[in-house]
Design an enzyme around this catalytic site. Structure first.
Site, PDB file in Angstrom:
ATOM      1  CB  CYS A 128      -0.947   0.004   1.199  1.00 26.72           C
ATOM      2  SG  CYS A 128      -0.131   0.335   2.781  1.00 26.72           S
ATOM      3  CB  CYS A 187       3.468  -0.248   3.482  1.00 24.57           C
ATOM      4  SG  CYS A 187       2.629  -0.917   4.939  1.00 24.57           S
ATOM      5  CB  CYS A 236      -1.124  -3.448   2.375  1.00 25.52           C
ATOM      6  SG  CYS A 236       0.660  -3.226   2.538  1.00 25.52           S
ATOM      7  CB  CYS A 284       0.272  -2.705   6.861  1.00 22.22           C
ATOM      8  SG  CYS A 284      -0.922  -2.046   5.660  1.00 22.22           S
ATOM      9  CG  ASP A 322      -5.515  -9.129  67.613  1.00 23.72           C
ATOM     10  OD1 ASP A 322      -5.006  -9.330  66.482  1.00 23.72           O
ATOM     11  OD2 ASP A 322      -4.933  -9.380  68.683  1.00 23.72           O
TER      12      ASP A 322
END
EC number: 5.4.99.25
Length: 531
Positions: A21, A24, A109, A112, A346
């Protein structure tokens, strides 16, 4: 202005033709300024195709060794040369020019897997924001985190192999020697969109986190060959559904031999049929901490829930009387809060004076912003709900501040008041000598009554001072100031000789304790507030 230059043209054409793509392609060409990534996808694709209009070429690609996280071209020169000599991993890619448009239009793509395509667009951002707004969390900033499928790392390595070999063979240059990481590019695109849609800034220090987990079932087997070659990198973990985590995959990619990688994975990677799937969108808020001091007025109330073998012994506790109100107002997870205090008393011991410091960690609260007046009203609500406890100095604190409550805990002092019985008749003069004893050192073996939950040990403690108050011939009241951590009951009756010396041995009588009150816990935290 289009971000690629003539020296990027051959690499960009190669990547587009093999199914990568535009965003990228920018990453692989080292475009590190944000604006080009933010353009709409179709506009990017059209601009890239115009930029790449040229004649057809034939490219010869070869596979290389996987790069580290910050991918450096120069470090891989030697391994590429070796692979070229062996003639392994060779693939021909042709018909670049006009065919690139046809092959790349709306394709997923191959690097990716759609992350920088469909999942960067405003429609997806709006879907995530709708989920955030419906979650009911209160926030003024956020952290946005994403989890990508681990096979993306494998595919990036393969695509980089094609680029590196082509650049070497053609004596070209990328113009720089690193690749923009996928998460960085995704952040550049999506952060401004999230901030605009939600109306709050993206802040890495924010306690409110929105996380999106992506998966890609179609290519999940991309990583499987790594387990056969590097089994030591993929060890099962209790909290992991798959051994193929991103860290494990990256570790294997850095260890695997070039020739083994070449035999197992295609270069360039194949284009998938579908984009990634969104596994989950989650919202979570970091813990908030509320501190204060409590007084306990009941001799039939434990500090924490008293449950033995699944059976509740008493209906409530200090912890519950306080936390129930906090959990409701902060809208926090009721099963995950943590109560802590400076020591504990306690079930039959009262805590008087200025109270005992405590803190409660509230996990994943949906409401976190309160005015000081609202906190005062919350404190009053707690105090009105029960006559067994009272709370003061209630306030929001930081995680780090809670450390002050525990710092030097055994060096702190505590003051007690005890009503003591003796088997022998006593006169006032018989107890006056105790007033003159200062900094009495005692040794306490772990008491029998707590041996089931405390390790067996002998602990040295100090009784700093004592003051007596005669009641009658078998009773007197003893006021003590002691080192924190001293077992007062055992100091009185001796615990069958496990605490030495003790009141009984000092007075040469059999002594027992009938009532015990904590008068003060000398810890200067949390800060006192004006009522």
């Amino acid at each position: 202005m289009f971000p690629l230059t003539e020296e990027n043209k051959h690499v960009a054409r190669l990547l587009l033709n093999t199914g990568t793509c535009p965003r990228c392609i920018f990453r692989f060409c080292g475009v590190d300024f944000h604006a080009p990534y933010k353009l709409p996808y179709k506009e990017l694709l059209n601009e890239l195709q115009k930029f790449l209009e040229t004649e057809k070429d034939e490219l010869i690609l070869e596979v290389m060794n996987p790069p580290p996280k910050k991918i450096r071209l120069q470090e891989l020169e030697d391994s590429i040369d070796n692979l070229s000599q062996n003639g392994e991993g060779r693939i021909s890619v042709s018909q670049v020019g006009s065919t690139a448009s046809k092959n790349s239009n709306l394709n997923v793509c191959n690097v990716c897997l759609g992350i920088l395509q469909e999942f960067c667009e405003k429609d997806f951002i709006k879907k995530v924001c709708q989920k955030v707004e419906a979650s009911g969390f209160e926030f003024t900033s956020l952290v946005f985190s994403v989890s990508f499928p681990p096979q993306l790392s494998v595919r990036e390595v393969r695509s980089f192999a094609c680029i590196k070999l082509y650049v070497k063979k053609q004596s070209l240059s990328l113009g720089r020697d690193d690749i923009v990481q996928l998460k960085e590019a995704y952040k550049w695109i999506t952060h401004p969109l999230f901030s605009e849609e939600l109306g709050v800034p993206i802040d890495g220090k924010s306690l409110f986190e929105v996380s999106v987990v992506f998966a890609h079932p179609e290519t999940v087997e991309d990583c499987h060959f790594l387990a056969a070659i590097c089994p030591d990198c993929f060890k099962p973990a209790k909290n992991k559904q798959s051994v193929f985590t991103r860290m494990a995959v990256m570790k294997a990619l850095n260890k695997i031999k070039e020739e083994d990688f070449l035999k197992q994975f295609p270069c360039p990677p194949n284009s998938p049929k579908a984009v990634c799937a969104v596994l989950e969108i989650e919202c979570a808020h970091g813990a908030v901490f509320v501190a204060g001091r409590y007084n306990k007025y009941s001799r039939n109330l434990p500090q924490t829930p008293w449950i033995i073998d699944g059976e509740r012994k008493l209906e409530s506790s200090v912890e519950e009387l306080i936390s129930d109100h906090l959990l409701a107002v902060f809208k926090a997870e009721s099963e995950c809060f943590n109560f802590s205090s400076s020591g504990r008393e306690d079930v039959d011991v009262r805590t008087l004076g200025n109270g005992r410091p405590f803190a409660i960690e509230l996990v994943n609260p949906h409401r976190v912003h309160f005015t000081s007046q609202e906190i005062k009203e919350l404190q009053q609500k707690i105090n009105n709900s029960s006559n067994k406890i009272q709370v003061r100095d209630l306030q929001l604190v930081t995680r780090e501040a809670i450390g002050h409550m525990k710092e030097g805990e055994e060096e702190k002092t505590k003051t007690y008041s005890a009503l003591i019985w003796t088997n022998k008749a006593i006169q006032k003069k018989d107890i006056e000598f105790l007033n003159d004893i200062k900094d009495l050192k005692i040794d306490q073996k772990t008491p029998l009554r707590v041996l089931h939950r405390r390790p067996l040990a002998v602990r040295a403690r100090v009784i700093h001072s004592m003051e007596t108050q005669y009641v009658d011939e078998h009773h007197f009241r003893l006021h003590l100031k002691t080192q924190a951590g001293t077992y007062i009951k055992e100091f009185v009756h001796g615990d069958f000789g496990r605490t030495k010396p003790n009141i009984g041995s000092l007075m040469n009588v059999t002594a027992d304790i009938l009532e015990l009150d904590v008068e003060s816990v000398d810890v200067d935290w949390p800060p006192a507030l004006d009522d």
